[in-house]
Design a protein around this motif. Structure first.
Motif, PDB file in Angstrom:
ATOM      1  N   VAL A 123       0.845  -1.198   0.000  1.00 11.95           N
ATOM      2  CA  VAL A 123       0.000   0.000   0.000  1.00 11.95           C
ATOM      3  C   VAL A 123       0.883   1.251   0.000  1.00 11.95           C
ATOM      4  O   VAL A 123       2.016   1.236   0.477  1.00 11.95           O
ATOM      5  N   TRP A 125       0.889   4.780   1.714  1.00 16.67           N
ATOM      6  CA  TRP A 125       0.197   5.292   2.905  1.00 16.67           C
ATOM      7  C   TRP A 125       0.824   6.610   3.367  1.00 16.67           C
ATOM      8  O   TRP A 125       2.038   6.831   3.225  1.00 16.67           O
ATOM      9  N   ILE A 128      -0.547  -1.189   8.294  1.00 16.45           N
ATOM     10  CA  ILE A 128      -1.667  -0.246   8.392  1.00 16.45           C
ATOM     11  C   ILE A 128      -2.830  -0.866   9.151  1.00 16.45           C
ATOM     12  O   ILE A 128      -3.655  -0.169   9.736  1.00 16.45           O
ATOM     13  N   ARG A 183      -4.694   6.050   2.198  1.00 18.50           N
ATOM     14  CA  ARG A 183      -3.907   4.989   1.584  1.00 18.50           C
ATOM     15  C   ARG A 183      -4.460   4.630   0.208  1.00 18.50           C
ATOM     16  O   ARG A 183      -5.633   4.877  -0.094  1.00 18.50           O
TER      17      ARG A 183
END
Length: 253
Positions: A107, A109, A191, A202
């Motif tokens: 991801v 983020w 996360i 994100r």
């Protein structure tokens, strides 16, 4: 005096009943992305078996070198499948003991709730530093580089010295959390940690932008006679461990 002696005997018997006489400490090397769920897995494992787990976190690349140089680990949870395979081939891992325990998700983020809006964020001028993990040491760093190469942004950011690299994904997360970088490519599991979940913004990187992040575990030669190490590998395939792993955003085979 007699009553005190009886109480002591009962305590010993109860302790023996809940703690297997074969309980052994297990020294485990864990890729940094997997540390949050592994904390929970190890608690449940210790409750169920009586074995004690000692965890060391770091990058898969560094662990690979350390194990080859004699580091005393019993089990290695890697962030990729390549290094466990090589350790098996090179005689540092037990044959046929490795398997994929999780498939990771990458991801982008930021702790800033308004910053990350999708892949278009990478092309914006809204950040001065972007953190990734060193692609040479960690699969999540390699996946981040592959994604940016497919999006034709890697060659544009490199000359501008916008990208900063952590030695492992824990350090990369630290760069973003501390503000050293406004955003970064990290693991979804980080996360999903209760301390972070729901904060910031994100973008879940599509799987087709990078090679699959297959994460394998292997029993190392130093742990071949450790009952606790073998029990831990068996526990990883059970429903308790799999439920925890899924809750942190990993896919399972």
């Amino acid at each position: 005096m007699i009553l005190r002696l009886l109480i002591s005997c009962v305590f010993v018997l109860v302790t023996l009943a809940v703690t297997p006489v074969f309980a052994e400490p297990v020294l485990v090397a864990v890729a940094a992305n997997f540390v949050p769920p592994f904390r929970e897995v190890s608690i449940e494992f210790e409750k169920s078996t009586g074995h004690h787990v000692q965890v060391t976190a770091g990058s898969s690349g560094n662990f690979y070198s350390q194990i080859k140089n004699g580091a005393p680990f019993d089990v290695f949870f890697s962030a990729d499948s390549e290094r466990p395979r090589k350790l098996e081939e090179e005689g540092f891992g037990i044959k046929n003991s490795r398997f994929t325990y999780a498939i990771g998700r990458l991801v982008l983020w930021s702790p800033n709730a308004d910053l990350v809006k999708g892949e278009e964020t990478l092309y914006s001028k809204n950040y001065t530093r972007l953190a990734i993990t060193n692609p040479k040491n960690a699969p999540y760093g390699l996946a981040a580089m592959q994604a940016m190469q497919k999006l034709k942004i890697w060659d544009k950011l490199q000359p501008q010295h916008i990208i900063i690299m952590g030695e492992n994904i824990g350090q990369t997360m630290g760069f973003v959390e501390s503000g050293k970088a406004e955003l970064g490519f990290v693991a979804l599991s980080q996360i999903m940690d209760p301390k972070i979940q729901g904060k910031g913004s994100r973008w879940d990187v599509p799987n087709n932008l990078h090679e699959p992040i297959k994460q394998d575990v292997i029993l190392l030669t130093k742990g071949k006679d450790n009952a606790g190490a073998k029990a831990l590998l068996e526990f990883m395939g059970g429903p308790q461990a799999r439920a925890i792993i899924e809750r942190y955003g990993y896919e399972l085979k």
